[in-house]
Design a protein around this motif. Sequence first.
Motif, PDB file in Angstrom:
ATOM      1  N   PHE B  12       9.383  43.516 -25.308  1.00 25.43           N
ATOM      2  CA  PHE B  12       8.789  42.788 -24.193  1.00 25.43           C
ATOM      3  C   PHE B  12       9.229  41.329 -24.272  1.00 25.43           C
ATOM      4  CE2 PHE B  12       4.649  40.994 -22.333  1.00 25.43           C
ATOM      5  CZ  PHE B  12       5.098  41.137 -21.030  1.00 25.43           C
ATOM      6  N   LEU B  13       9.946  40.892 -23.251  1.00 24.29           N
ATOM      7  CA  LEU B  13      10.574  39.571 -23.327  1.00 24.29           C
ATOM      8  C   LEU B  13       9.614  38.408 -23.611  1.00 24.29           C
ATOM      9  CD1 LEU B  13      13.453  39.882 -20.696  1.00 24.29           C
ATOM     10  CD2 LEU B  13      13.689  39.475 -23.155  1.00 24.29           C
ATOM     11  N   PRO B  14       8.490  38.312 -22.918  1.00 25.42           N
ATOM     12  CA  PRO B  14       7.609  37.188 -23.238  1.00 25.42           C
ATOM     13  C   PRO B  14       7.155  37.188 -24.697  1.00 25.42           C
ATOM     14  CG  PRO B  14       7.017  38.077 -21.117  1.00 25.42           C
ATOM     15  CD  PRO B  14       8.047  39.008 -21.684  1.00 25.42           C
ATOM     16  N   PHE B  15       6.896  38.368 -25.223  1.00 24.79           N
ATOM     17  CA  PHE B  15       6.501  38.465 -26.622  1.00 24.79           C
ATOM     18  C   PHE B  15       7.650  38.051 -27.540  1.00 24.79           C
ATOM     19  CE2 PHE B  15       6.080  40.971 -30.584  1.00 24.79           C
ATOM     20  CZ  PHE B  15       4.856  40.497 -31.031  1.00 24.79           C
ATOM     21  N   LEU B  16       8.805  38.611 -27.292  1.00 25.98           N
ATOM     22  CA  LEU B  16       9.981  38.290 -28.089  1.00 25.98           C
ATOM     23  C   LEU B  16      10.313  36.803 -28.033  1.00 25.98           C
ATOM     24  CD1 LEU B  16      12.763  40.961 -27.539  1.00 25.98           C
ATOM     25  CD2 LEU B  16      11.785  40.171 -29.698  1.00 25.98           C
ATOM     26  N   LEU B  17      10.263  36.265 -26.842  1.00 24.45           N
ATOM     27  CA  LEU B  17      10.575  34.852 -26.673  1.00 24.45           C
ATOM     28  C   LEU B  17       9.604  33.988 -27.458  1.00 24.45           C
ATOM     29  CD1 LEU B  17      11.428  34.858 -22.871  1.00 24.45           C
ATOM     30  CD2 LEU B  17      12.966  34.074 -24.677  1.00 24.45           C
ATOM     31  N   ASN B  18       8.326  34.334 -27.371  1.00 25.64           N
ATOM     32  CA  ASN B  18       7.343  33.549 -28.101  1.00 25.64           C
ATOM     33  C   ASN B  18       7.538  33.628 -29.602  1.00 25.64           C
ATOM     34  OD1 ASN B  18       5.011  32.072 -26.724  1.00 25.64           O
ATOM     35  ND2 ASN B  18       5.378  33.815 -25.388  1.00 25.64           N
ATOM     36  N   ARG B  19       7.793  34.826 -30.061  1.00 26.43           N
ATOM     37  CA  ARG B  19       7.987  34.982 -31.502  1.00 26.43           C
ATOM     38  C   ARG B  19       9.246  34.249 -31.962  1.00 26.43           C
ATOM     39  NH1 ARG B  19       7.626  36.294 -34.928  1.00 26.43           N
ATOM     40  NH2 ARG B  19       7.692  38.334 -35.793  1.00 26.43           N
ATOM     41  N   ALA B  20      10.310  34.376 -31.209  1.00 24.91           N
ATOM     42  CA  ALA B  20      11.550  33.694 -31.586  1.00 24.91           C
ATOM     43  C   ALA B  20      11.360  32.186 -31.535  1.00 24.91           C
ATOM     44  CB  ALA B  20      12.694  34.121 -30.673  1.00 24.91           C
ATOM     45  N   ALA B  21      10.639  31.728 -30.528  1.00 26.42           N
ATOM     46  CA  ALA B  21      10.393  30.293 -30.388  1.00 26.42           C
ATOM     47  C   ALA B  21       9.568  29.774 -31.563  1.00 26.42           C
ATOM     48  CB  ALA B  21       9.690  30.006 -29.070  1.00 26.42           C
ATOM     49  N   GLU B  22       8.505  30.470 -31.883  1.00 25.62           N
ATOM     50  CA  GLU B  22       7.665  30.046 -32.994  1.00 25.62           C
ATOM     51  C   GLU B  22       8.458  30.007 -34.288  1.00 25.62           C
ATOM     52  OE1 GLU B  22       4.025  32.375 -33.318  1.00 25.62           O
ATOM     53  OE2 GLU B  22       3.609  31.933 -31.207  1.00 25.62           O
ATOM     54  N   ASP B  23       9.164  31.083 -34.530  1.00 25.47           N
ATOM     55  CA  ASP B  23       9.934  31.169 -35.763  1.00 25.47           C
ATOM     56  C   ASP B  23      10.987  30.068 -35.863  1.00 25.47           C
ATOM     57  OD1 ASP B  23       8.861  33.717 -36.856  1.00 25.47           O
ATOM     58  OD2 ASP B  23      10.810  33.703 -37.883  1.00 25.47           O
ATOM     59  N   SER B  24      11.692  29.860 -34.775  1.00 17.30           N
ATOM     60  CA  SER B  24      12.779  28.888 -34.838  1.00 17.30           C
ATOM     61  C   SER B  24      12.244  27.466 -34.877  1.00 17.30           C
ATOM     62  CB  SER B  24      13.724  29.068 -33.651  1.00 17.30           C
ATOM     63  OG  SER B  24      13.148  28.535 -32.481  1.00 17.30           O
ATOM     64  N   SER B  25      11.037  27.270 -34.343  1.00 12.56           N
ATOM     65  CA  SER B  25      10.465  25.922 -34.374  1.00 12.56           C
ATOM     66  C   SER B  25      10.007  25.546 -35.773  1.00 12.56           C
ATOM     67  CB  SER B  25       9.260  25.836 -33.435  1.00 12.56           C
ATOM     68  OG  SER B  25       9.691  25.956 -32.112  1.00 12.56           O
ATOM     69  N   LEU B  26       9.577  26.555 -36.498  1.00 11.25           N
ATOM     70  CA  LEU B  26       8.929  26.307 -37.773  1.00 11.25           C
ATOM     71  C   LEU B  26       9.781  25.480 -38.724  1.00 11.25           C
ATOM     72  CD1 LEU B  26       6.088  27.270 -38.262  1.00 11.25           C
ATOM     73  CD2 LEU B  26       7.010  28.923 -39.915  1.00 11.25           C
ATOM     74  N   ALA B  27      11.028  25.889 -38.884  1.00  8.44           N
ATOM     75  CA  ALA B  27      11.881  25.195 -39.846  1.00  8.44           C
ATOM     76  C   ALA B  27      12.178  23.761 -39.393  1.00  8.44           C
ATOM     77  CB  ALA B  27      13.183  25.958 -40.040  1.00  8.44           C
ATOM     78  N   PHE B  28      12.389  23.597 -38.100  1.00  8.57           N
ATOM     79  CA  PHE B  28      12.692  22.250 -37.618  1.00  8.57           C
ATOM     80  C   PHE B  28      11.461  21.356 -37.665  1.00  8.57           C
ATOM     81  CE2 PHE B  28      13.401  19.215 -34.014  1.00  8.57           C
ATOM     82  CZ  PHE B  28      14.335  18.440 -34.693  1.00  8.57           C
ATOM     83  N   GLN B  29      10.331  21.959 -37.436  1.00  6.63           N
ATOM     84  CA  GLN B  29       9.066  21.230 -37.472  1.00  6.63           C
ATOM     85  C   GLN B  29       8.903  20.465 -38.785  1.00  6.63           C
ATOM     86  OE1 GLN B  29       5.674  23.828 -37.451  1.00  6.63           O
ATOM     87  NE2 GLN B  29       4.282  22.256 -36.703  1.00  6.63           N
ATOM     88  N   ALA B  30       9.303  21.117 -39.867  1.00  3.20           N
ATOM     89  CA  ALA B  30       9.160  20.497 -41.179  1.00  3.20           C
ATOM     90  C   ALA B  30       9.771  19.096 -41.189  1.00  3.20           C
ATOM     91  CB  ALA B  30       9.813  21.368 -42.242  1.00  3.20           C
ATOM     92  N   HIS B  31      10.935  18.952 -40.530  1.00  3.11           N
ATOM     93  CA  HIS B  31      11.602  17.660 -40.552  1.00  3.11           C
ATOM     94  C   HIS B  31      10.794  16.565 -39.869  1.00  3.11           C
ATOM     95  CE1 HIS B  31      15.252  20.355 -41.069  1.00  3.11           C
ATOM     96  NE2 HIS B  31      15.212  19.636 -42.160  1.00  3.11           N
ATOM     97  N   TYR B  32      10.421  16.784 -38.629  1.00  7.57           N
ATOM     98  CA  TYR B  32       9.742  15.693 -37.935  1.00  7.57           C
ATOM     99  C   TYR B  32       8.308  15.527 -38.398  1.00  7.57           C
ATOM    100  CZ  TYR B  32       8.226  19.414 -34.625  1.00  7.57           C
ATOM    101  OH  TYR B  32       7.717  20.545 -34.041  1.00  7.57           O
ATOM    102  N   LYS B  33       7.719  16.609 -38.897  1.00  6.16           N
ATOM    103  CA  LYS B  33       6.333  16.536 -39.328  1.00  6.16           C
ATOM    104  C   LYS B  33       6.221  15.844 -40.687  1.00  6.16           C
ATOM    105  CE  LYS B  33       2.264  19.522 -39.140  1.00  6.16           C
ATOM    106  NZ  LYS B  33       1.834  20.933 -38.995  1.00  6.16           N
TER     107      LYS B  33
END
Lengths: 157, 157
Positions: B12-33
């Motif tokens: 299901f695209l909305p689910f997949l998109l959300n999961r991919a977005a969350e996952d991919s944000s996590l690593a980058f978040q570490a930098h700015y956070k």
Amino acid sequence: MTEKDDFSLQDFLPFLLNRAAEDSSLAFQAHYKNRYGMLRNEWRVLFHLGIFGQMTAKEIGERAKIHKTKISRAVAKLAARRFVSRSRDEKDRRSEHLRLTPAGEAAYRDLRSQAQSYDAQLAQRFTPQEVALLRDMLRQLAGIEAPDSQEGEQGGD
Amino acid sequence: MTEKDDFSLQDFLPFLLNRAAEDSSLAFQAHYKNRYGMLRNEWRVLFHLGIFGQMTAKEIGERAKIHKTKISRAVAKLAARRFVSRSRDEKDRRSEHLRLTPAGEAAYRDLRSQAQSYDAQLAQRFTPQEVALLRDMLRQLAGIEAPDSQEGEQGGD
DNA sequence: AAATAATAGTTGGTTTTGTAACTAACAAGG
DNA sequence: CCTTGTTAGTTACAAAACCAACTATTATTT
């Protein structure tokens, strides 16, 4: 407001993914929110139970990568609205098995069909090959194994 | 926990998109956070100013599709940390022009390079053609016009 | 078996978001 | 001008997310 820098936010994958996710969630949200007063985590739990029939909170959390406090609260709400029933596991009384009530099943079937047609609507913008590739790549990025190779091997949190 | 239903959440695209977005944000978040104590909306604002040099809150909001209250709070924090400076427009004293301070520029350059290498790392999993297609499709889904055809024609909220 | 650790799920306090109402400045019409 | 409407941005209050500590139960160690 002209660019003074070659970096493009609109190419940055985490940004793009987040924007696409937010946008695509918004339209689907209307269905579960307006018709059933559900929140995002609630429909996710509902769908898991609709698909798998019976699961514990822990199993849902592992499969959907949702934190246990979110599951706990989502289940509490769904149970209060009589969409799910809970029954303690007599072998291990810490955990409880969740399943949909008939009302929950009805809501699930309704929302599932909404989901299917919304997904089709999104997919329509691309060729079938493109969509298949998109799903594969998103699964990759989300750390979800391919739909046929059904193994649970996650990095854990 | 075997499926009793053919619908797959993991397609299901909305689910997949959300999961991919969350996952991919996590690593980058570490930098700015961790390094700058920033929140998601703050780095987004920072990046917009880094890329475009000077913008008003409204312009940032339109381009990034971020609601004005989020911009307002993000700008307030960035200004408090002396990453952005504000100056009233003397023609129209309602709006103010935002730009990065030297400290903001430094943070931007640092985070931009993190972003670039993180993006490359994500893209690495696929062929260049696949990544290009992925970005195109995500832009489509996010309602962002292609990077060359620079027209602002949005559905509005 | 008593003490210690681990696990399933819940609860409480803080931070962040969402939404609506608000202030200040400008625009238009009578 | 002076009411009425709009727009840029802020603030306030409620809803939701986050994170840590908690309860109850089971597993492990000594």
